[in-house]
Structure formats: C-alpha cells, structure tokens
Design a protein around this motif. Structure first.
Motif, PDB file in Angstrom:
ATOM      1  N   ALA A  98     -34.896 -25.152  60.949  1.00 12.58           N
ATOM      2  CA  ALA A  98     -33.499 -25.436  61.289  1.00 12.58           C
ATOM      3  C   ALA A  98     -32.745 -24.146  61.619  1.00 12.58           C
ATOM      4  O   ALA A  98     -31.962 -24.107  62.576  1.00 12.58           O
ATOM      5  CB  ALA A  98     -32.826 -26.177  60.136  1.00 12.58           C
ATOM      6  N   ARG A  99     -32.999 -23.098  60.844  1.00 15.46           N
ATOM      7  CA  ARG A  99     -32.297 -21.832  61.067  1.00 15.46           C
ATOM      8  C   ARG A  99     -32.720 -21.179  62.376  1.00 15.46           C
ATOM      9  O   ARG A  99     -31.890 -20.609  63.095  1.00 15.46           O
ATOM     10  CB  ARG A  99     -32.562 -20.884  59.892  1.00 15.46           C
ATOM     11  CG  ARG A  99     -31.837 -21.238  58.607  1.00 15.46           C
ATOM     12  CD  ARG A  99     -30.385 -20.802  58.631  1.00 15.46           C
ATOM     13  NE  ARG A  99     -30.249 -19.357  58.795  1.00 15.46           N
ATOM     14  CZ  ARG A  99     -30.315 -18.460  57.790  1.00 15.46           C
ATOM     15  NH1 ARG A  99     -30.505 -18.882  56.549  1.00 15.46           N
ATOM     16  NH2 ARG A  99     -30.159 -17.175  58.035  1.00 15.46           N
ATOM     17  N   ARG A 100     -34.025 -21.213  62.680  1.00 14.14           N
ATOM     18  CA  ARG A 100     -34.495 -20.524  63.876  1.00 14.14           C
ATOM     19  C   ARG A 100     -33.992 -21.183  65.161  1.00 14.14           C
ATOM     20  O   ARG A 100     -34.043 -20.581  66.228  1.00 14.14           O
ATOM     21  CB  ARG A 100     -36.023 -20.463  63.902  1.00 14.14           C
ATOM     22  CG  ARG A 100     -36.706 -21.771  64.276  1.00 14.14           C
ATOM     23  CD  ARG A 100     -38.178 -21.616  64.515  1.00 14.14           C
ATOM     24  NE  ARG A 100     -38.747 -22.825  65.117  1.00 14.14           N
ATOM     25  CZ  ARG A 100     -39.996 -22.944  65.540  1.00 14.14           C
ATOM     26  NH1 ARG A 100     -40.823 -21.929  65.429  1.00 14.14           N
ATOM     27  NH2 ARG A 100     -40.423 -24.073  66.059  1.00 14.14           N
ATOM     28  N   ALA A 101     -33.513 -22.417  65.061  1.00 14.06           N
ATOM     29  CA  ALA A 101     -32.979 -23.112  66.238  1.00 14.06           C
ATOM     30  C   ALA A 101     -31.607 -22.580  66.635  1.00 14.06           C
ATOM     31  O   ALA A 101     -31.110 -22.903  67.711  1.00 14.06           O
ATOM     32  CB  ALA A 101     -32.889 -24.612  65.965  1.00 14.06           C
TER      33      ALA A 101
ATOM     34  N   MET B 258     -36.559 -19.418  51.802  1.00 17.04           N
ATOM     35  CA  MET B 258     -36.247 -20.846  51.978  1.00 17.04           C
ATOM     36  C   MET B 258     -37.545 -21.597  52.191  1.00 17.04           C
ATOM     37  O   MET B 258     -38.627 -21.004  52.216  1.00 17.04           O
ATOM     38  CB  MET B 258     -35.300 -21.029  53.171  1.00 17.04           C
ATOM     39  CG  MET B 258     -35.840 -20.487  54.485  1.00 17.04           C
ATOM     40  SD  MET B 258     -34.528 -20.148  55.697  1.00 17.04           S
ATOM     41  CE  MET B 258     -33.675 -18.779  54.929  1.00 17.04           C
ATOM     42  N   ASP B 259     -37.462 -22.920  52.358  1.00 27.77           N
ATOM     43  CA  ASP B 259     -38.662 -23.681  52.698  1.00 27.77           C
ATOM     44  C   ASP B 259     -38.833 -23.701  54.214  1.00 27.77           C
ATOM     45  O   ASP B 259     -37.950 -23.286  54.972  1.00 27.77           O
ATOM     46  CB  ASP B 259     -38.607 -25.100  52.121  1.00 27.77           C
ATOM     47  CG  ASP B 259     -37.413 -25.910  52.613  1.00 27.77           C
ATOM     48  OD1 ASP B 259     -36.970 -25.724  53.764  1.00 27.77           O
ATOM     49  OD2 ASP B 259     -36.912 -26.744  51.839  1.00 27.77           O
ATOM     50  N   TRP B 260     -40.021 -24.177  54.667  1.00 29.53           N
ATOM     51  CA  TRP B 260     -40.335 -24.123  56.094  1.00 29.53           C
ATOM     52  C   TRP B 260     -39.383 -24.994  56.909  1.00 29.53           C
ATOM     53  O   TRP B 260     -38.978 -24.617  58.023  1.00 29.53           O
ATOM     54  CB  TRP B 260     -41.779 -24.541  56.324  1.00 29.53           C
ATOM     55  CG  TRP B 260     -42.192 -24.583  57.774  1.00 29.53           C
ATOM     56  CD1 TRP B 260     -42.689 -25.647  58.461  1.00 29.53           C
ATOM     57  CD2 TRP B 260     -42.176 -23.495  58.711  1.00 29.53           C
ATOM     58  NE1 TRP B 260     -42.973 -25.301  59.771  1.00 29.53           N
ATOM     59  CE2 TRP B 260     -42.656 -23.979  59.939  1.00 29.53           C
ATOM     60  CE3 TRP B 260     -41.771 -22.154  58.624  1.00 29.53           C
ATOM     61  CZ2 TRP B 260     -42.767 -23.179  61.088  1.00 29.53           C
ATOM     62  CZ3 TRP B 260     -41.870 -21.356  59.772  1.00 29.53           C
ATOM     63  CH2 TRP B 260     -42.362 -21.876  60.975  1.00 29.53           C
TER      64      TRP B 260
ATOM     65  N   LEU C 134     -36.194 -14.176  57.725  1.00 27.21           N
ATOM     66  CA  LEU C 134     -36.385 -15.456  57.056  1.00 27.21           C
ATOM     67  C   LEU C 134     -37.812 -15.545  56.531  1.00 27.21           C
ATOM     68  O   LEU C 134     -38.763 -15.213  57.252  1.00 27.21           O
ATOM     69  CB  LEU C 134     -36.128 -16.614  58.030  1.00 27.21           C
ATOM     70  CG  LEU C 134     -34.812 -16.595  58.812  1.00 27.21           C
ATOM     71  CD1 LEU C 134     -34.720 -17.833  59.707  1.00 27.21           C
ATOM     72  CD2 LEU C 134     -33.622 -16.505  57.881  1.00 27.21           C
ATOM     73  N   THR C 135     -37.980 -15.988  55.290  1.00 25.90           N
ATOM     74  CA  THR C 135     -39.320 -16.146  54.727  1.00 25.90           C
ATOM     75  C   THR C 135     -39.455 -17.503  54.060  1.00 25.90           C
ATOM     76  O   THR C 135     -38.471 -18.080  53.593  1.00 25.90           O
ATOM     77  CB  THR C 135     -39.636 -15.045  53.689  1.00 25.90           C
ATOM     78  OG1 THR C 135     -38.783 -15.187  52.559  1.00 25.90           O
ATOM     79  CG2 THR C 135     -39.480 -13.661  54.286  1.00 25.90           C
ATOM     80  N   VAL C 136     -40.688 -17.996  54.030  1.00 30.11           N
ATOM     81  CA  VAL C 136     -41.006 -19.253  53.353  1.00 30.11           C
ATOM     82  C   VAL C 136     -41.502 -18.917  51.959  1.00 30.11           C
ATOM     83  O   VAL C 136     -42.567 -18.290  51.803  1.00 30.11           O
ATOM     84  CB  VAL C 136     -42.068 -20.050  54.137  1.00 30.11           C
ATOM     85  CG1 VAL C 136     -42.412 -21.340  53.395  1.00 30.11           C
ATOM     86  CG2 VAL C 136     -41.572 -20.362  55.536  1.00 30.11           C
ATOM     87  N   ALA C 137     -40.749 -19.312  50.959  1.00 30.43           N
ATOM     88  CA  ALA C 137     -41.050 -18.932  49.579  1.00 30.43           C
ATOM     89  C   ALA C 137     -42.459 -19.361  49.176  1.00 30.43           C
ATOM     90  O   ALA C 137     -42.857 -20.507  49.379  1.00 30.43           O
ATOM     91  CB  ALA C 137     -40.024 -19.560  48.631  1.00 30.43           C
ATOM     92  N   GLY C 138     -43.234 -18.406  48.637  1.00 34.48           N
ATOM     93  CA  GLY C 138     -44.560 -18.693  48.124  1.00 34.48           C
ATOM     94  C   GLY C 138     -45.665 -18.717  49.153  1.00 34.48           C
ATOM     95  O   GLY C 138     -46.828 -18.962  48.808  1.00 34.48           O
ATOM     96  N   SER C 139     -45.353 -18.445  50.415  1.00 39.85           N
ATOM     97  CA  SER C 139     -46.354 -18.524  51.481  1.00 39.85           C
ATOM     98  C   SER C 139     -46.987 -17.163  51.731  1.00 39.85           C
ATOM     99  O   SER C 139     -46.448 -16.124  51.344  1.00 39.85           O
ATOM    100  CB  SER C 139     -45.711 -19.024  52.782  1.00 39.85           C
ATOM    101  OG  SER C 139     -44.820 -18.035  53.295  1.00 39.85           O
ATOM    102  N   ILE C 140     -48.133 -17.159  52.415  1.00 39.91           N
ATOM    103  CA  ILE C 140     -48.745 -15.881  52.774  1.00 39.91           C
ATOM    104  C   ILE C 140     -47.900 -15.156  53.814  1.00 39.91           C
ATOM    105  O   ILE C 140     -47.905 -13.922  53.866  1.00 39.91           O
ATOM    106  CB  ILE C 140     -50.196 -16.060  53.260  1.00 39.91           C
ATOM    107  CG1 ILE C 140     -50.281 -16.886  54.549  1.00 39.91           C
ATOM    108  CG2 ILE C 140     -51.064 -16.675  52.182  1.00 39.91           C
ATOM    109  CD1 ILE C 140     -51.691 -16.942  55.126  1.00 39.91           C
TER     110      ILE C 140
END
Length: 499
Positions: free
Chosen positions: A389-392, A382-384, A352-358
C-alpha cells in the motif's frame, strides 16, 4: 479452525504465503502465479531449458513476413464447469491481460487485430514484425497470460473475477476455502494433458494426486516443524537457521537449485521522492551494498548462494552481463567520498521493511552501511500488505527490500524494475534510452543481438539505478519422501507428483 482430514491421495503443502488474490491477471504476486499455474492454463509455456513450447495450442502458422499468426487449440480442452474452451475465450482473455502486463503492452503496440476465426482457431495480425510473440504468450512471469472463459474475461481487471473457473489440471474447490487457514485444489478429471513428458512448465501435466491442500502457516519455524514430523508434505521456503535440523530429519528431502532458479534480492528505489530523484545520489548506493555480508547475515549457507553478482539479469543466466560493473562494488569509504560530492544535504531516507523477513535483515545491513557513508536513514517496519500500500504512493518512502524469482529477473522484458521504466509502476524511474533499447531487444532477430542489447541496457541501468541488488541465492524447498517424482524447479508444481 478445524483442519481438513488428509486422505491417502492428498498432499498437505505450505507455500510462501497465503493465496489471497485469485484473479491471475490482477497482480504480479508470485503466490497468485503458483495458484494460477495449477488452476488455469496458458497457450504456450517455458520448458526447463528456457524454450517456449505449445501448451493449449496444438498447432500454429506464421506468414513469411511475420505479420500474421494463426493459432489452433488442441483437442480436449474444457473449463472446470464442463464447457469447451473456445477461440473466443482466448481472444477475450488476451485482450484483458495484455494492457496490464509490460510484455503484453509491447506486443499489443504491434497488434493490428486479434479475432476468433472459428470455435478452435484465432488469428493475431501485427502492424509490424514482433519476433517475441511466442515468448510473450508463454512467459512465466506474473501476471500470467492464462485463459479465462469469455464471460469472466469481460470483467475488468480492476474489479477482479470472483468465480474461479480455469481449464488447468487442478480445480479450485471454492466451498472448502477457509481464508487464513487452508484451501483445497482437487484433480480435474476432465483435464487432458499433452502427450509429451512434462518439462518444467511445459509438456504433459499428469496429475496423480487426488488433491492438494494449501495450508496457511505464516511462521516458518512452525511450518518446518510440521514438515519434520510429517504433518505437511512440502514446504516451499525453508528457514535457513533450521536447515541443519531439516537435513538430519528422517524422511525429509531438500531441493536447492542454481542459475535462473535462484532468487535475486533487490532494493527498489523511489525516483519520485527527493533526494532519490538525483541519479548521482542513487549511484552512491552501489558502494553501500555488501552482498557477501548480507547473505551471511541472512544465514544463507555457502552452497546456496552465488558470489557477489553485478548482473541485473542474473549471474549464470543466458543474458548475464557485467557491463557497468565498474560502477558497482562494496566500498563504504568510496561511498562517503562520492556522497560528499553530490547535492545531498542530510535529508532523511525512509526504508520500508517487512518485519521478521530476510529482506528486513538485508535492509538492516544496507542501512548500517548507508549511515557509515553519511546518509540519514530511518527504517519503518510493517507487514508486506502495508508495504504494497505504501509503495503505491509517490511520497513517504525512498526504498524497500524484496527478493524475486530468477525466472522473473533474467530478461530485460521481465525484470520488474527494468521493464517498467517510464511506466506507472512503483518507483517511477524513467530512462528513455532504456525504453528505446527495450523496444530494440523485443525486435532483435537473434539471441546474439538480444545478448548485446541486454548488455547495453545493463550499462545504462548501472547509471540510472532503478534498483540495487543485494545478493543472488537459493531458498531450498523441502518435502517428505512419501512424495515421489517432485519436479525439481523453483516453482511449486504438483502435477507429476506421486504418493
């Protein structure tokens, strides 16, 4: 939406994200911690040397056997609605917070009784010695052990408080909160600071600003431009690609710190989802992470990064350990050989990655190396909020990238992924040996014993692999030179600041 007009005594600031969850006991989110330190207060607090100092507490005594702790509140403590802070408030607050916090649960496992003695005094009685009582009550890690009025502390954490009443140096101005746009914190005139000078999170929090406006600017470039033209006075995280312009900008000052004020980047692994439930497969990942290339890809200048660091507990920190480091180290060919000797059979790994983040950039470097080693990896952007929600859920993901303050990660008792072993915490790793060592660490009588045990934990986690570190670095903050006496710390703090 209209923006609030800036008065002469107001600082406009851009923080890491928008403060959405305002209940300080309800989340580990760093932005909620920043909000909480301004609006609420703690019984004890950490100074710049990592020592725990009294904050709301004026005096305390401990019995010779270490089982009875008496605490006395200092004079002048008031809630933002004008009511005095009482011992009953503190008892209710601790009872609400402790079950939701890893360190709080350890302390509560040793608790026999917690009672208010009178309006300003309360007593903690233990069933067995717990040397880190003050360290837990003054810890700087979210969820913070902040105090709430008793009536709010009786609201279950799952429900979350809606009325934000603290006793800290700033008051939340609820009528002026515009979610998605800005919120305003104003100086609490009824706050009585401690007499000693301010030192990081401890000491006298003297507020000279009339108010602080927290502006919401999700795009970092927009925030950096606003800082350069003077529209905002402070930005918590500057984008690396704009640092050269920011350093040349007239009236802008940059702040970059080292040691535990740096960040630790991690990939959290999901032990509940095959094939990451296999420790032999997890250990291959140590040889897929290239910290130097990752930080270069992110754009971190050399002066804002540490050399490749194998320590779970921060290189340069008091519990820095290299135990187990021989199992780490970037080596794609070695990773390929190791993976071939495991039971891995081409199963898809979901990152899972946060789009546009480092952290997305870090993950993309890692994914490329994992593919070279023979893993089948899929990136899902996806967004943070969606990541949270997914990591839960125990299924549907295997890893995600994140970075955390060093002040959260420099101790086994605060490191998110070490301290929560065998707990219902996303990732669901469980090492009973580490669980036992954490108990020994909490009971250790000397710093030398704690450092030794931290090394044993480090060695065990190198084999268990609850997470894999992708680098240690600083994200510099920036501020306009109209702000004076800005505290030099990784946490945004606006007490002591002058205009």
């Amino acid at each position: 939406m209209a923006r609030p007009a800036r008065a002469a005594g107001t600082a406009n600031v851009v923080l890491e994200s928008e403060a959405v969850i305002l209940d300080p006991h309800a989340t580990t989110a760093a932005i909620t911690r920043t909000f909480a330190y301004h609006v609420f207060d703690t019984l004890f607090a950490m100074d710049g040397q990592g020592m725990i100092r009294p904050q709301m507490v004026g005096a305390w005594e401990t019995s010779a056997d270490g089982l009875v702790w008496n605490f006395h509140l200092r004079d002048g403590l008031r809630w933002h609605d004008g009511a005095p802070v009482t011992a009953a408030d503190c008892v209710a607050s601790l009872e609400r917070w402790a079950p939701k916090d890893a360190q709080g649960r350890m302390l509560w496992a040793a608790k026999a009784e917690l009672v208010a003695v009178d309006a300003k005094s309360f007593r903690l009685t233990l069933s067995r010695p717990f040397p880190l009582v003050l360290d837990v009550l003054g810890k700087p890690n979210a969820p913070l052990p902040v105090m709430l009025p008793e009536r709010l502390a009786q609201i279950p954490v799952e429900t979350r408080i809606r009325e934000i009443i603290g006793s800290g140096p700033f008051r939340f101005r609820a009528a002026d909160w515009r979610p998605g746009n800005y919120m305003v914190l104003e100086r609490f005139e009824g706050y009585v600071p401690r007499e000693e000078p301010n030192d990081f999170l401890a000491g006298g929090k003297r507020v000279h600003l009339d108010s602080v406006t927290l502006r919401v600017m999700p795009d970092q470039a927009t925030g950096a431009t606003a800082l350069m033209v003077g529209e905002v006075d402070y930005m918590q995280y500057l984008p690396f690609d704009l640092l050269p312009r920011l350093e040349r900008a007239r009236g802008v000052r940059l702040m970059g710190l080292g040691g535990i004020h740096m960040f630790q980047g991690n990939f959290r692994l999901n032990h509940a989802a095959a094939p990451m439930d296999d420790p032999a497969i997890r250990r291959v990942l140590w040889h897929c992470v290239d910290q130097s290339s990752t930080l270069t890809a992110i754009g971190v200048p050399e002066r804002f990064r540490a050399p490749p660091c194998p320590s779970f507990f921060m290189c340069g920190g008091p519990l820095d350990s290299r135990a187990g480091a021989e199992a780490m180290g970037f080596d794609v060919e070695g990773a390929k050989r190791m993976l071939a000797q495991t039971a891995y059979n081409g199963q898809q790994i979901v990152c899972l990655t946060v789009a546009g983040s480092i952290s997305q950039t870090a993950a993309q470097v890692m994914i490329q190396n994992m593919k070279l080693a023979g893993f089948n990896v899929e990136e899902q952007q996806m967004d943070w909020g969606t990541v949270l929600a997914r990591r839960a859920r125990r299924e549907g993901w295997h890893m995600f990238g994140v970075y955390s303050n060093g002040t959260d990660m420099f101790s086994p008792l605060t490191h998110f992924y070490v301290s929560n072993t065998c707990a219902d915490y996303p990732g669901w790793d469980c090492d009973r040996g580490v669980e036992r060592l954490l108990g020994e660490f909490a009971l250790a009588a000397t710093p030398e014993d704690r450092k030794r045990i931290a090394g044993e934990i480090q060695a065990a986690e190198a084999l268990n692999v609850p997470n894999v570190m992708w680098g240690q670095f600083t994200i510099p903050a920036g501020y306009r030179d109209r702000l004076r006496d800005v505290p030099q710390a990784a946490y945004p703090m606006f007490w002591g600041v002058r205009i």
